[in-house]
Design a protein around this motif. Structure first.
Motif, mmCIF file in Angstrom:
data_model
loop_
_atom_site.group_PDB
_atom_site.id
_atom_site.type_symbol
_atom_site.label_atom_id
_atom_site.label_comp_id
_atom_site.label_asym_id
_atom_site.label_seq_id
_atom_site.Cartn_x
_atom_site.Cartn_y
_atom_site.Cartn_z
ATOM 1 N N ILE A 112 3.330 7.442 15.725
ATOM 2 C CA ILE A 112 2.648 8.548 15.042
ATOM 3 C C ILE A 112 2.976 8.527 13.555
ATOM 4 C CG2 ILE A 112 2.460 11.067 14.851
ATOM 5 C CD1 ILE A 112 0.986 9.738 17.292
ATOM 6 N N GLU A 113 4.221 8.241 13.208
ATOM 7 C CA GLU A 113 4.584 8.159 11.795
ATOM 8 C C GLU A 113 3.833 7.013 11.113
ATOM 9 O OE1 GLU A 113 5.854 9.136 8.222
ATOM 10 O OE2 GLU A 113 6.053 10.369 10.018
ATOM 11 N N LEU A 114 3.652 5.913 11.804
ATOM 12 C CA LEU A 114 2.896 4.787 11.247
ATOM 13 C C LEU A 114 1.415 5.135 11.090
ATOM 14 C CD1 LEU A 114 4.669 1.953 13.223
ATOM 15 C CD2 LEU A 114 4.719 2.259 10.718
ATOM 16 N N VAL A 115 0.865 5.910 12.025
ATOM 17 C CA VAL A 115 -0.521 6.369 11.895
ATOM 18 C C VAL A 115 -0.660 7.225 10.636
ATOM 19 C CG1 VAL A 115 -2.270 7.910 12.893
ATOM 20 C CG2 VAL A 115 -1.147 6.205 14.332
ATOM 21 N N ARG A 116 0.314 8.076 10.392
ATOM 22 C CA ARG A 116 0.295 8.902 9.172
ATOM 23 C C ARG A 116 0.283 8.021 7.924
ATOM 24 N NH1 ARG A 116 3.837 12.260 11.945
ATOM 25 N NH2 ARG A 116 2.836 14.247 12.393
ATOM 26 N N LYS A 117 1.173 7.043 7.889
ATOM 27 C CA LYS A 117 1.266 6.167 6.717
ATOM 28 C C LYS A 117 -0.030 5.379 6.534
ATOM 29 C CE LYS A 117 6.249 5.870 6.621
ATOM 30 N NZ LYS A 117 7.442 5.049 6.658
ATOM 31 N N LEU A 118 -0.585 4.899 7.615
ATOM 32 C CA LEU A 118 -1.856 4.184 7.537
ATOM 33 C C LEU A 118 -2.941 5.120 7.024
ATOM 34 C CD1 LEU A 118 -3.136 1.434 9.648
ATOM 35 C CD2 LEU A 118 -4.602 3.415 9.627
ATOM 36 N N SER A 119 -2.962 6.347 7.512
ATOM 37 C CA SER A 119 -3.976 7.321 7.097
ATOM 38 C C SER A 119 -3.883 7.656 5.617
ATOM 39 C CB SER A 119 -3.841 8.609 7.918
ATOM 40 O OG SER A 119 -4.065 8.349 9.282
ATOM 41 N N TYR A 120 -2.658 7.759 5.107
ATOM 42 C CA TYR A 120 -2.474 8.083 3.690
ATOM 43 C C TYR A 120 -3.007 6.991 2.770
ATOM 44 C CZ TYR A 120 0.103 12.426 4.333
ATOM 45 O OH TYR A 120 0.451 13.706 4.641
ATOM 46 N N LYS A 121 -3.194 5.795 3.287
ATOM 47 C CA LYS A 121 -3.807 4.742 2.477
ATOM 48 C C LYS A 121 -5.259 5.089 2.163
ATOM 49 C CE LYS A 121 -4.614 -0.220 2.269
ATOM 50 N NZ LYS A 121 -4.348 -1.511 2.880
ATOM 51 N N TYR A 122 -5.889 5.903 3.022
ATOM 52 C CA TYR A 122 -7.313 6.191 2.909
ATOM 53 C C TYR A 122 -7.618 7.614 2.454
ATOM 54 C CZ TYR A 122 -7.303 1.800 5.258
ATOM 55 O OH TYR A 122 -7.072 0.484 5.547
ATOM 56 N N THR A 123 -6.717 8.550 2.711
ATOM 57 C CA THR A 123 -6.945 9.942 2.316
ATOM 58 C C THR A 123 -5.609 10.659 2.185
ATOM 59 O OG1 THR A 123 -8.053 12.026 2.865
ATOM 60 C CG2 THR A 123 -7.218 10.760 4.720
#
Length: 158
Positions: A112-123
């Motif tokens: 879940i933390e990695l999903v957050r980091k990946l998401s922050y790359k886009y928004t």
């Protein structure tokens, strides 16, 4: 084990390869698909500076998921938007291919933390990110690409 680049004068230094992985939003992940056919699909990624791995999110089933259960070897190709040198017409594109092994991140908190980091790359819309995690966090798969070899080159399309 991995081939050397034939046109070595086009080879990018490692730092430029990493710049492409950091900056570009997506690439094409290729796996060994059904009946030995290659299967390539566009994927969003996040490059982690700390461990040098690439991370992806995925649904819990499908062709890619099945292929990765059968063979963890992948290649991932990323290329930039390119540029035109003054006085020329041809596009110059930096491309990077990462070869490595792909595995599912089993630890749910880390996933879940990695999903957050990946998401922050886009928004940076935290409400959107947290809403998506709440909606799909229990079923999302996070894949970790552990690089074994990387090449990059500058291609001139003339």
């Amino acid at each position: 084990m991995f081939r050397e680049m034939v046109r070595k004068h086009l080879q990018l230094p490692e730092r430029e390869c990493l710049d492409v992985l950091r900056q570009e939003p997506r690439g094409v992940l290729s796996v060994l698909g059904d009946d030995g056919y290659p299967y390539g699909m566009p994927m969003d990624h996040w490059y982690n500076e700390e461990d040098g791995h690439l991370y992806f999110h995925s649904g819990p089933m499908g062709h890619k998921v099945d292929a990765l259960k059968n063979c963890d070897k992948v290649s991932y190709c990323v290329f930039d938007k390119g540029f035109v040198r003054e006085g020329e017409w041809a596009l110059n594109i930096r491309s990077v291919i990462v070869f490595g092994r792909m595995r599912v991140v089993e630890d749910r908190e880390r996933a879940i933390e990695l999903v957050r980091k990946l998401s922050y790359k886009y928004t940076d819309d935290e409400t959107y990110i947290e809403g998506e995690i709440k909606k799909t966090g229990k079923i999302v798969l996070v894949y970790e690409l552990i690089p074994e070899h990387m090449t990059g080159k500058l291609v001139n399309e003339s």
